[in-house]
Design a protein around this motif. Structure first.
Motif, PDB file in Angstrom:
ATOM      1  N   ARG A   1       1.132  -0.714   0.144  1.00  0.00           N
ATOM      2  CA  ARG A   1      -0.496   0.220  -0.179  1.00  0.00           C
ATOM      3  C   ARG A   1       0.852   0.554   0.591  1.00  0.00           C
ATOM      4  O   ARG A   1       1.531   1.796   1.153  1.00  0.00           O
ATOM      5  CB  ARG A   1      -0.693   0.275   1.310  1.00  0.00           C
ATOM      6  CG  ARG A   1      -1.897  -1.357   1.386  1.00  0.00           C
ATOM      7  CD  ARG A   1      -2.983  -0.941   2.526  1.00  0.00           C
ATOM      8  NE  ARG A   1      -3.741  -1.448   2.358  1.00  0.00           N
ATOM      9  CZ  ARG A   1      -5.009  -2.286   2.199  1.00  0.00           C
ATOM     10  NH1 ARG A   1      -5.414  -0.858   1.326  1.00  0.00           N
ATOM     11  NH2 ARG A   1      -6.077  -2.883   2.425  1.00  0.00           N
ATOM     12  N   GLY A   2       0.552   1.865  -0.837  1.00  0.00           N
ATOM     13  CA  GLY A   2       1.289   3.107  -1.194  1.00  0.00           C
ATOM     14  C   GLY A   2       2.910   3.002  -0.959  1.00  0.00           C
ATOM     15  O   GLY A   2       2.405   2.528  -1.783  1.00  0.00           O
ATOM     16  N   THR A   3       3.335   4.646  -1.586  1.00  0.00           N
ATOM     17  CA  THR A   3       4.235   5.205  -2.225  1.00  0.00           C
ATOM     18  C   THR A   3       5.670   5.297  -0.882  1.00  0.00           C
ATOM     19  O   THR A   3       5.217   6.085  -0.160  1.00  0.00           O
ATOM     20  CB  THR A   3       4.651   5.628  -3.519  1.00  0.00           C
ATOM     21  OG1 THR A   3       3.814   6.826  -2.765  1.00  0.00           O
ATOM     22  CG2 THR A   3       3.555   5.090  -4.061  1.00  0.00           C
ATOM     23  N   LEU A   4       6.358   5.598  -0.882  1.00  0.00           N
ATOM     24  CA  LEU A   4       7.820   6.456  -0.485  1.00  0.00           C
ATOM     25  C   LEU A   4       8.642   6.765  -1.202  1.00  0.00           C
ATOM     26  O   LEU A   4       8.892   6.382  -2.137  1.00  0.00           O
ATOM     27  CB  LEU A   4       9.050   4.801   0.141  1.00  0.00           C
ATOM     28  CG  LEU A   4       8.449   3.482   1.028  1.00  0.00           C
ATOM     29  CD1 LEU A   4       9.338   2.859   1.095  1.00  0.00           C
ATOM     30  CD2 LEU A   4       7.267   4.218   2.294  1.00  0.00           C
ATOM     31  N   PRO A   5       8.650   8.416  -0.828  1.00  0.00           N
ATOM     32  CA  PRO A   5       9.131   8.973  -1.482  1.00  0.00           C
ATOM     33  C   PRO A   5      10.594   8.901  -0.905  1.00  0.00           C
ATOM     34  O   PRO A   5      11.334   8.361  -0.369  1.00  0.00           O
ATOM     35  CB  PRO A   5       8.707  10.597  -0.860  1.00  0.00           C
ATOM     36  CG  PRO A   5       8.404  10.198   0.287  1.00  0.00           C
ATOM     37  CD  PRO A   5       7.571   8.821   0.244  1.00  0.00           C
ATOM     38  N   VAL A   6      11.900   8.540  -2.138  1.00  0.00           N
ATOM     39  CA  VAL A   6      13.643   8.843  -1.659  1.00  0.00           C
ATOM     40  C   VAL A   6      13.632  10.670  -1.464  1.00  0.00           C
ATOM     41  O   VAL A   6      13.950  11.599  -2.171  1.00  0.00           O
ATOM     42  CB  VAL A   6      13.935   8.779  -2.923  1.00  0.00           C
ATOM     43  CG1 VAL A   6      15.048   8.412  -2.865  1.00  0.00           C
ATOM     44  CG2 VAL A   6      14.025   7.472  -3.890  1.00  0.00           C
ATOM     45  N   PRO A   7      14.012  10.573  -0.224  1.00  0.00           N
ATOM     46  CA  PRO A   7      14.103  11.882   0.276  1.00  0.00           C
ATOM     47  C   PRO A   7      16.379  12.254   0.133  1.00  0.00           C
ATOM     48  O   PRO A   7      16.828  11.698  -0.603  1.00  0.00           O
ATOM     49  CB  PRO A   7      14.079  11.719   1.715  1.00  0.00           C
ATOM     50  CG  PRO A   7      14.536  10.421   1.839  1.00  0.00           C
ATOM     51  CD  PRO A   7      14.059   9.277   0.884  1.00  0.00           C
ATOM     52  N   SER A   8      15.865  13.740  -0.078  1.00  0.00           N
ATOM     53  CA  SER A   8      16.833  13.860  -0.152  1.00  0.00           C
ATOM     54  C   SER A   8      18.761  13.145   0.328  1.00  0.00           C
ATOM     55  O   SER A   8      19.660  13.051  -0.249  1.00  0.00           O
ATOM     56  CB  SER A   8      17.706  15.336   0.126  1.00  0.00           C
ATOM     57  OG  SER A   8      17.453  15.800   1.466  1.00  0.00           O
ATOM     58  N   THR A   9      18.282  13.248   1.800  1.00  0.00           N
ATOM     59  CA  THR A   9      19.132  12.337   2.460  1.00  0.00           C
ATOM     60  C   THR A   9      18.915  10.294   2.952  1.00  0.00           C
ATOM     61  O   THR A   9      17.476  10.576   3.111  1.00  0.00           O
ATOM     62  CB  THR A   9      19.949  12.608   3.795  1.00  0.00           C
ATOM     63  OG1 THR A   9      20.530  14.088   4.059  1.00  0.00           O
ATOM     64  CG2 THR A   9      20.731  11.837   4.774  1.00  0.00           C
ATOM     65  N   VAL A  10      19.711   9.472   2.263  1.00  0.00           N
ATOM     66  CA  VAL A  10      19.569   8.269   2.569  1.00  0.00           C
ATOM     67  C   VAL A  10      20.216   7.945   3.874  1.00  0.00           C
ATOM     68  O   VAL A  10      21.337   7.916   3.085  1.00  0.00           O
ATOM     69  CB  VAL A  10      18.960   7.724   1.127  1.00  0.00           C
ATOM     70  CG1 VAL A  10      18.409   6.008   1.787  1.00  0.00           C
ATOM     71  CG2 VAL A  10      17.731   8.216   0.064  1.00  0.00           C
ATOM     72  N   THR A  11      19.635   7.040   4.477  1.00  0.00           N
ATOM     73  CA  THR A  11      20.811   5.684   5.533  1.00  0.00           C
ATOM     74  C   THR A  11      20.864   4.827   4.965  1.00  0.00           C
ATOM     75  O   THR A  11      19.334   4.053   4.819  1.00  0.00           O
ATOM     76  CB  THR A  11      20.387   6.011   6.564  1.00  0.00           C
ATOM     77  OG1 THR A  11      19.984   7.355   7.498  1.00  0.00           O
ATOM     78  CG2 THR A  11      21.290   5.176   7.638  1.00  0.00           C
ATOM     79  N   VAL A  12      22.196   4.447   4.207  1.00  0.00           N
ATOM     80  CA  VAL A  12      22.342   2.715   4.338  1.00  0.00           C
ATOM     81  C   VAL A  12      23.327   2.369   5.051  1.00  0.00           C
ATOM     82  O   VAL A  12      24.292   2.273   5.086  1.00  0.00           O
ATOM     83  CB  VAL A  12      23.190   2.879   2.323  1.00  0.00           C
ATOM     84  CG1 VAL A  12      23.022   1.082   1.754  1.00  0.00           C
ATOM     85  CG2 VAL A  12      22.311   3.483   1.286  1.00  0.00           C
ATOM     86  N   VAL A  13      21.850   0.336   5.213  1.00  0.00           N
ATOM     87  CA  VAL A  13      22.677   0.526   6.809  1.00  0.00           C
ATOM     88  C   VAL A  13      23.561  -1.107   5.848  1.00  0.00           C
ATOM     89  O   VAL A  13      23.149  -1.935   5.244  1.00  0.00           O
ATOM     90  CB  VAL A  13      21.919  -0.722   7.499  1.00  0.00           C
ATOM     91  CG1 VAL A  13      22.231  -1.662   8.273  1.00  0.00           C
ATOM     92  CG2 VAL A  13      20.957   0.617   8.078  1.00  0.00           C
ATOM     93  N   VAL A  14      24.383  -0.766   5.819  1.00  0.00           N
ATOM     94  CA  VAL A  14      25.409  -2.125   5.452  1.00  0.00           C
ATOM     95  C   VAL A  14      25.964  -3.138   6.266  1.00  0.00           C
ATOM     96  O   VAL A  14      27.038  -2.036   6.458  1.00  0.00           O
ATOM     97  CB  VAL A  14      26.191  -0.961   4.036  1.00  0.00           C
ATOM     98  CG1 VAL A  14      27.013  -0.092   4.392  1.00  0.00           C
ATOM     99  CG2 VAL A  14      26.621  -2.297   2.722  1.00  0.00           C
TER     100      VAL A  14
END
Length: 654
Positions: free
Chosen positions: A67-80
């Motif tokens: 359901r719904g969507t997620l915007p891609v924000p200007s800052t994204v945190t990547v757990v790697v």
């Protein structure tokens, strides 16, 4: 493989281009580009949710819209995690930046709590321990139990935060999850979705095995990027122009040539493509010679040192009725069975002296001299009985150019050769059909082959960029053969190459339609234009103004298509296809004038009709003048039997 020879003398695939494939890891196709959600997907909660998921290629095994969507924000945190696949990390960063993220901040799994508008967890169970928790929070299972190179991608919201998890069975699976993500993002927005996906074919790719003008180094690098973006995992390096593969197979590579090979191997690795080095010694090898064995192994060791981990010894397009040395006659005797025994002897020796001494080398491959049928023979029996069981045998189907490849044929091949079978499919190769481009979809390959074959490698055209239209559909089939729809895949591949530009896509489709015929496979030429012409003659006979106008509009677009392609396509595509585009433009003028002739004749305007006839003669001459640049003499073919027949019929007053 000398595909231009007739049987039984068997001794005898836009898109992601330098432009598109260089951006394959970073470009974000629009939803209109990739189309509707896959019909093989698990059913989502609403039609609206399904509509938010674009068409993905290759077609995934399971897609469950959320359901719904997620915007891609200007800052994204990547757990790697520290063990995350480097290629997947690079592709993910590029994809997020292309989607609008100005800052991609990486943190370790120890700091895995969702932070900010979107947190991405990258890596499967062996790469990132935190991804499992993210998947659980999104009510998605992990990749356990999926085939090698499979993955799970899940996106949604958890406690108000956007969460995305990309978890592969292995590094390749995680990389492929990122390639799927690249297609899911549209207009800086990601739909909530769960994708569980895995390849049907373990080995999926191409073999550069054609005769004539070879690919350039830049072509090969570009192809490897294209393969990674479309989940093809194999490139068999077997160009006939490389003397160090054939006539000079005993000689090691000079530094310059070795450096180019090394760059190809590195680019392949960056795209999770297995670079297979195919050495063809059969024209001069002495099978029983310890010295020749030593030279062959030394050659393999040289390319092993630059990263090659997959090897092939093709023994096609050679004679097995004569020996290259007297020692072989003394050791093996004469006849086809002796040839099979000698080849098995050499292959087994390479297995023992090279493959067995490297734990990281894939099973050795070979191309049988009788590669084109499933008929029992003394040669095949010798190979079946004597060849080490782990050697993979390549086979082209029934015939050098197989009209169809069925599950039963593949089972028979596996039985008669007694080994795992890797399909060498001579499509879309055109070295035996000078004057033609092969731009139809992958046809007449039966669903279920993935359960029998070790894999599928397509032999492309001399024209690398133009091959991508067909290779897109090959990738779709190999990944999920049971969901494969040739026409849907063909349309999607054309749309992808056009980058969402509808006018370019229409022009490219018109061009691919008149470069559709493969006499031994498709059996038809220009199917869409042919149907339109048939409708036109019906409308013309009925004085149906609307039907006539519809066709006239189509002809105008046909005549304009080469100009659109020249403006929009990558430079290599335009260079490769220039004679065909020139011919198509002239044929478009001839069809346009033919329509005017019909109207002039119906109106009784004899002067205008005479002028049209004279113009058509010049236009047809211009259309038939361009020649295939590979041999410099064969006239190119554009919708032959369809376009020219329309003009002929119009001249005749049909």
């Amino acid at each position: 493989m000398r595909v231009f020879r007739a049987l039984p003398t068997a001794a005898a695939i836009l898109f992601a281009s330098a432009t598109l494939s260089a951006s394959a890891a970073s470009a974000t196709p629009s939803a209109s580009l990739v189309g509707a959600a896959t019909p093989s997907a698990a059913v989502g909660s609403t039609a609206t949710a399904r509509a938010l998921v674009p068409r993905l290629a290759p077609t995934p095994q399971q897609v469950s819209p959320g359901r719904g969507t997620l915007p891609v924000p200007s800052t994204v945190t990547v757990v790697v995690g520290s063990g995350a696949d480097p290629a997947a990390r690079t592709a993910l960063t590029a994809t997020l930046r292309a989607a609008g993220a100005r800052q991609v901040r990486t943190v370790s799994p120890a700091r895995a709590a969702p932070a900010g508008a979107l947190t991405v967890y990258l890596g499967g169970p062996t790469e990132n321990a935190a991804t499992a928790g993210a998947l659980a929070g999104l009510h998605a299972g992990g990749p356990a139990g999926l085939a090698a190179q499979g993955y799970v991608l899940a996106s949604g919201r958890e406690h108000g935060h956007g969460v995305l998890a990309l978890s592969g069975v292995d590094g390749a699976g995680t990389f492929y999850a990122v390639q799927t993500l690249r297609q899911l993002i549209s207009h800086h927005t990601l739909p909530a979705v769960t994708v569980r996906d895995w390849p049907a074919m373990p080995i999926r790719g191409t073999i550069e095995g054609f005769y004539g003008t070879p690919w350039s180094h830049a072509d090969r690098l570009d192809q490897l990027d294209f393969y990674g973006a479309h989940k093809l995992n194999t490139y068999e390096y077997s160009p006939k122009d490389d003397p160090y593969l054939r006539s000079q197979w005993r000689d090691e590579y000079p530094d310059a040539q070795l450096a180019q090979l090394s760059e190809l191997v590195q680019r392949a690795e960056a795209n999770h493509v297995r670079f297979t080095y195919a050495l063809s010694p059969g024209l001069s090898v002495c099978y029983s010679s310890a010295d020749d064995l030593a030279k062959l192994v030394a050659k393999f060791e040289q390319v092993y040192a630059i990263g090659v981990r997959s090897f092939n010894i093709p023994l096609d397009d050679i004679s097995y009725t004569k020996w290259n040395c007297d020692a072989d006659a003394q050791k093996f005797g004469t006849g086809a069975a002796a040839a099979g025994a000698a080849q098995a002897y050499l292959l087994n020796a390479v297995n023992a002296a090279f493959v067995a001494r490297h734990d990281d080398v894939a099973p050795l491959q070979t191309v049988a001299t009788e590669y084109y049928d499933v008929t029992e023979s003394p040669y095949k029996k010798a190979l079946r009985d004597r060849l080490d069981p782990d050697v993979v045998v390549m086979w082209t189907g029934i015939g050098v150019i197989a009209h169809q490849v069925t599950v039963e044929q593949a089972r028979q091949a596996k039985q008669v050769f007694g080994h795992d079978i890797l399909l060498w499919d001579n499509y879309p190769v055109n070295d035996y059909l000078r004057g033609r481009l092969e731009m139809a979809p992958y046809l007449h390959r039966q669903a279920g082959l993935a359960g029998v074959l070790a894999g599928d490698t397509a032999n492309p055209m001399n024209q690398a960029a133009a091959s991508k239209i067909a290779l897109y559909t090959v990738a779709d089939f190999c990944w999920n053969d049971r969901a494969y729809d040739p026409q849907r895949s063909w349309s999607a591949g054309i749309d992808e190459y056009a980058g969402g530009n509808h006018r370019f896509a229409a022009a490219l489709r018109a061009f691919a339609d008149v470069e559709y015929q493969v006499p031994k496979i498709t059996g038809e030429q220009a199917p869409e234009l042919s149907a339109a012409i048939k409708d036109f003659w019906t409308a013309w006979a009925a004085h149906d103004a609307h039907g006539i106008a519809t066709f006239e509009h189509r002809v105008a677009a046909f005549a304009a298509a080469p100009g659109v392609i020249r403006q929009r396509a990558e430079p290599s595509f335009v260079t490769e296809t220039d004679p065909w585009l020139t011919s198509m433009a002239a044929w478009g003028q001839a069809m346009t004038t033919a329509l005017d002739l019909l109207h002039a004749r119906r109106a009784g305007d004899t002067d205008r009709a005479a002028a049209d006839r004279a113009a058509i003669a010049d236009q047809v001459a211009a259309a038939t003048r361009p020649v295939d640049p590979i041999d410099g003499k064969t006239p190119v073919k554009v919708g032959d039997g369809v376009v020219d027949q329309f003009v002929t019929d119009a001249l005749g007053g049909t």
